[in-house]
Enzyme design. Structure first.
Site, short mmCIF file in Angstrom:
data_model
loop_
_atom_site.label_atom_id
_atom_site.label_comp_id
_atom_site.label_asym_id
_atom_site.label_seq_id
_atom_site.Cartn_x
_atom_site.Cartn_y
_atom_site.Cartn_z
N LYS A 1 -11.87 -2.38 1.25
CA LYS A 1 -11.40 -1.57 0.13
C LYS A 1 -12.29 -1.74 -1.08
O LYS A 1 -13.22 -0.98 -1.26
CB LYS A 1 -9.94 -1.92 -0.13
N HIS B 1 -5.24 -4.99 -0.63
CA HIS B 1 -5.33 -3.98 -1.68
C HIS B 1 -5.45 -4.58 -3.08
O HIS B 1 -5.56 -3.85 -4.05
CB HIS B 1 -4.13 -3.04 -1.63
N SER C 1 0.80 -1.22 0.00
CA SER C 1 0.00 0.00 0.00
C SER C 1 0.84 1.27 0.00
O SER C 1 0.32 2.34 -0.29
CB SER C 1 -0.93 0.01 1.20
#
Ligand SMILES: Cc1ncc(COP(=O)(O)O)c(C=O)c1O
Ligand SMILES: Cc1ncc(COP(=O)(O)O)c(C=O)c1O
Lengths: 474, 562
Positions: free
Chosen positions: B379, B347, B319
């Site tokens: 996310k 992610h 990230s």
């Protein structure tokens, strides 16, 4: 990210140690550093070199090595493998494994889980913000709702500041290591819940357990430490000390002896962290918890932590106290910094639940009455022992006499639970990880009292449990 | 250290090779000098060919080296800030400058101080100057555009006041809303709303006690199907999914090999497990292989007993770096050395791969080769929580032994419904092609935005397919300036510095979303172009040295044991 943060703080501690070291130490260390630099540049220095193995031997070793399986097999009928399935909401009336029951298992003390006002507030929030926050608090994950909830909680608890987490368990488990570091000392009750144990483990501090709710034992440890400190005052000056206790112990249903703890705090200069997940919204005239119950000033407690998953019937947790203490977590609380923030609809639900609590302070009295009633009704059931004080909404029923092994005790208790479940009362055994708990509590059935249970239902539950015990234990 | 671009597949090349030709940086990274590792080139060439064959698609990941002058100026910047910090602390001590920070209670001044003074030096003197770039409160859906609450500070960021005004329609380049599923209208929130009316928001119990709802089981079946694994389990928080499940998988006598840039939750989980932890260089397969080999050959320290098992812990997309894990190589190594693989797809799930199934899908690999597939719902799915997927035995074991299942309240039903609805959309099971289109849109946005930034002369890190785009700022003063200047132009960006990044590698980070339209991206790019000139952060000299040069020092050997 920020995996390196831990190492950074170690660095900080080193620098700090540097300040405190005596001069001869520094000179000695200086020489050592020069020596190391010499070694590094002399190119003869090799770590971990064991050249007595030829590449072929190494290959063979790699060929031969057989790891354990990633996880050992679990037998199909392991008691913890096959969960109860709840269809529909886990509210007062609950459908477990297809059977309709009255819920005596969920921590929905104030019955706010299926409260229409709470649901409406959450709906309004959902239609404004959607569900997720898509970011940690630092990175556009701070919503106006979060700020409002923090302010409301601080006001409700009459403290300067509150901070919210998106997961109840992570609250105290992150808060403890934010303050207590390697070398610090934590005095903690043996019956402390698992989240506290994990927080302590993450802090790498020195942990001293005192006997459950035994103030004399705690004072003994504090005295021992005092003597230790006199021997090494330099170290004592930088060793922080904390007492970590629960307001109402989830594992035993006992209330902590807060007034004595506060006296010990000032006598031995130890800070108190209080975990109130069970007592928040339960004890005290306004549901402010164990401080209100004993009439202790909020300022005498350094940090209060609680989850919003019991009385408030939402998700998440919060810590509150003075800004001096709480604000530190905004950069150091791992579960706060490195996780997405609480979905706004859950925060909105918690705010509405707080509103309801503030508008109906009578509700806490009602709950107390019901707890007392249930406690009395469960007393004296042959073969079962009631654990916990009469003001606790979560009581434990243990076997009076163990059958010899934990497994067979659990099986007996399960029979009692099943007996009741088949007849419309939903109960659960308290679940623990046997190998992970520091002091594993005895097997028990946890009976939860809520304001929604009518006197009739309380009576029914108590007599059913008595009936079950008679039929199973004889 | 200089990190050159790498191009695997088309023109096969391995990472970490050291046909060592040290650039101007002279081996300078993170402030210390590493020895050159220019040893046996021969065997490495061999590896290159070998590894190249593992990739079915080009793997373009570039890390332009830090220009020497910038590095020096950055250090000077920190030096000046630190000196000023000491000066101001001195003035505060003598009460010449007003002290803003909170203090302990009078009654407790004779207690051991709660904080070490040094700990706070950084916060007080560096962070406070630019604190306005973080924790900016928003008051709308965190979609492509977002409304923010205006705030001002009259005491140099020590406190903020809300003016009551709302800054409308700020372009949001900060939220992890990869597929744009955070919405307050449409099928997802309608589904969540229905479940909310029926179930309420809370659960008030744990999975093992009375908190296992039919909704949870529905979700888990769907997640398993989505990931292509036998079974899956969902948890209430992504962070806790790592920190409360790794200890259930490994313990004393086991070895964890962890990427140096792994997320805090993975680090915490590893620590809590009691296993020995060794760190390998970021995405560096040579470093990983050496650790694996040494671990098996030498066994545990001192006793030399063989390790019980070895768990490699990596993330799909990192990230802060925007890099993608070299999964084909990791899997090859894991098989060769009989270890297990824990992959955190926080992610990458949804954001990578032609069908949005994460990094495994991206490389066209078999999900069965990853032992523990972990990810979060926070996310791409616009919800909250995390999951673990894998073989049935693994999940059964976790259902019994996971700390989360026993001690933590289960997922909120409306949140579960949001996840179900968004996964179904990604899989096309809602009967539309919206899911497919969004995945396509995200990948186009990513390529476009990265290409344009590069052309403008910014230094951009990471893989060309990673929707996380770090833009290097380096100097501490530029962190705050960039954050403020962008907000002035109605663009919300994330800026990060130490301790989240190495001290000289402060950066801004853009998270692209399928919700961004080309028009929005073009506005953002235009403003970025201007700000880049204004702040002089177009550092790139386009020296994408074609050789890979990420040497790792053979003697570097970090180990944590508790
Ligand atoms: C101020 C601040 N907030 C939040 C974070 C959390 O970052 P992440 O999104 O990677 O969890 C960081 C990282 O260090 C930070 O510096
Ligand atoms: C790699 C990784 N794992 C786990 C998490 C934590 O997920 P959550 O925000 O759902 O707690 C994050 C979030 O920043 C992450 O980046």
């Amino acid at each position: 990210m920020a995996a390196s943060m831990g190492q950074q703080w170690v660095l900080v501690e080193m620098v700090q140690a540097f300040y405190e070291a005596p001069t001869y130490h520094l000179i000695l260390e200086g020489i050592l550093i020069l020596w190391i630099i010499r070694l590094l540049f002399s190119k003869t220095y090799k770590l971990q070199e064991r050249s007595d193995l030829t590449p072929k031997e190494k290959e063979e070793l790699i060929e031969e090595w057989q790891p354990e399986p990633l996880v050992p097999p679990v037998s199909k009928d392991h008691p913890a493998l096959n969960y109860n399935v709840v269809s529909g909401p886990p509210s007062h009336k609950i459908t477990v494994n297809g059977k309709e029951c009255i819920n005596f298992a969920s921590f929905n003390f104030l019955g706010l889980l299926d409260n229409e006002r709470v649901k409406n507030a959450a709906q309004a929030s959902l239609s404004k913000y959607g569900v997720g926050t898509c970011g940690p608090r630092g990175f556009y994950g701070t919503f106006d709702v979060h700020l409002e909830l923090e302010e409301r909680l601080a006001k409700f608890m009459r403290t300067e500041e509150a901070i919210i987490y998106s997961y109840g368990f992570a609250t105290i488990a992150s808060a403890i290591p934010a303050y207590s570091k390697r070398g610090d000392i934590v005095f903690v009750d043996e019956a402390a819940c698992f989240a506290i144990q994990k927080g302590l483990q993450a802090s790498r501090s020195n942990i001293k357990f005192f006997k459950h709710n035994d103030m004399a034992d705690l004072e003994r440890l504090l005295k021992e430490q005092e003597i230790e400190d006199q021997k090494n005052p330099r170290k004592a000056r930088v060793t922080r000390r904390f007492i970590v206790v629960e307001g109402l112990y989830v594992n035993t249903g006992d209330v902590c002896h807060l007034p004595e703890l506060v006296k010990l705090k000032y006598k031995y200069k130890v800070r108190i962290f209080l975990e109130e997940s069970l007592s928040f919204g339960v004890l005290g005239e306004h549901g402010r918890g164990v401080t209100e119950h004993f009439g202790i000033k909020m300022d005498d407690i350094d940090l209060i932590s609680a989850n919003m998953e019991n009385s408030l019937a939402s998700i998440g947790g919060f810590c509150c106290g003075r800004s001096f203490v709480i604000d530190h977590q905004r950069l150091s609380g791992q579960g706060y910094c490195f996780s997405a923030s609480l979905p706004p609809l859950l925060a909105a639900a918690a705010i509405e639940a707080l509103n309801i609590m503030e508008e109906n302070p009578g509700i806490f009295h009602v709950l107390q009455q019901k707890c007392k009633k249930m406690h009395t009704a469960l007393k004296g059931i042959p073969g079962l022992r009631v654990i916990g004080q009469s003001l606790s909404p979560a009581l434990h029923l243990q076997l009076e006499e163990s059958t010899g092994t934990r497994d067979s005790d659990m099986r007996l208790l399960k029979e009692i639970v099943d007996y009741c479940m088949n007849r419309g009362i939903a109960l659960t055994q308290a679940r623990y990880l046997d190998k992970e708990e520091k002091y594993l509590p005895l097997p028990s059935i946890r009976v939860v009292v809520t304001v929604e249970q009518t006197d009739l239902e309380l009576d029914k539950a108590a007599s059913l449990i008595r009936e079950a015990a008679e039929s199973v234990l004889n | 250290m200089k990190r050159g671009p790498e191009n695997l597949g088309g023109q096969p090349r391995a990472n970490g090779c050291s046909f060592s030709k040290h650039g101007a940086g002279g081996g300078l990274k993170n402030g210390y000098v590493r020895g050159s590792a220019g040893a046996d080139t021969h065997s490495q060439i061999h590896r290159i060919v070998h590894n190249g064959g593992l990739y079915k698609r080009p793997f373009n990941e570039a890390f332009e080296e830090t220009p020497m002058l910038v590095a020096v100026l950055t250090y000077v910047g920190y030096g000046v800030l630190t000196l000023f910090g000491y000066l101001r602390d001195f003035l505060r001590y003598w009460k010449i400058e007003k002290c803003h920070h909170a203090t302990d209670r009078e009654e407790q001044l004779d207690f051991v101080p709660l904080y070490q003074d040094f700990e706070n030096f950084y916060t007080r003197n560096l962070y406070m100057r630019i604190r306005d770039s973080w924790n900016r409160p928003i008051c709308s859906v965190p979609g492509a555009r977002v409304d923010m609450m205006e705030r001002v500070s009259h005491d140099y960021n020590w406190t903020f006041k809300y003016t009551g005004k709302v800054i409308k329609d700020v372009i949001n380049m900060g939220s992890y809303n990869y597929l744009g599923y955070t919405q307050n209208t449409g099928p997802f929130s309608e589904a969540a709303s229905k479940v909310l009316s029926q179930y309420g928001v809370g659960v008030c119990s744990t999975r093992q006690e009375m908190g296992n709802l039919d909704k949870h089981e529905e979700l888990e079946t769907l997640v398993a199907r989505f990931l292509g694994v036998e079974s899956a389990m969902a948890y209430g928080m992504g962070f806790a999914t790592n920190s409360m499940n790794i200890p259930a998988l490994v313990g004393k006598g086991c070895l964890i090999l962890s990427d140096e840039l792994n997320h805090a939750s993975l680090v915490l989980g590893a620590r809590l497990s009691g296993a020995t932890i060794r760190i390998f260089k970021h995405n560096n397969m040579q470093s990983l292989e050496k650790l694996l080999k040494d671990a098996i050959v030498y066994g545990q320290p001192r006793t030399h007993r063989p390790w019980k098992k070895i768990l490699i812990v990596v993330e799909g997309v990192y990230s802060m770096e925007g890099s993608i894990v070299r999964l084909p190589e990791v899997i090859a190594l894991k098989k060769k050395y009989k270890s297990y693989l824990y992959l955190d797809e926080a992610h990458s799930i949804g954001a990578l791969g032609p069908s949005g199934r994460g990094v495994v899908d991206y490389f066209g690999l078999n999900p069965e080769d990853v032992d523990v597939m972990m990810g979060t719902f926070t996310k791409s799915f616009g919800a909250a929580g995390g999951y673990i997927g894998g073989k049935k035995e693994l999940i059964d074991y976790l259902r019994v032994h996971s700390h989360s299942a026993v001690y933590a309240t289960s997922l909120s039903p409306p949140v579960v419904e949001q996840i179900i609805a968004s996964i179904k959309c990604i899989m096309g099971e809602d009967g539309t092609t919206i899911g497919k289109q969004r995945i396509q849109q995200l990948s186009e946005n990513t390529r476009y935005f990265r290409r344009r930034l590069k052309e403008m002369g910014f230094i951009i890190y990471g893989n060309e397919d990673s929707p996380i785009i770090p833009l290097m700022l380096y100097m501490p003063a530029k962190i705050g300036a960039f954050g403020r200047e962008m907000l002035k132009r109605h663009i919300a960006v994330v800026v990060v510095g130490f301790p989240a990044t190495p001290i000289i590698e402060s950066r801004a980070r853009f998270c692209l979303s399928a919700a961004h339209t080309k028009e929005i991206l073009d506005i953002a790019l235009k403003e970025l172009d201007e700000v880049g000139d204004l702040l002089q952060i177009k550092y790139s000299r386009h020296r994408l040295v074609p050789l890979l040069d990420r040497p790792f020092d053979e003697t570097t050997y970090e180990e944590t044991e508790d």
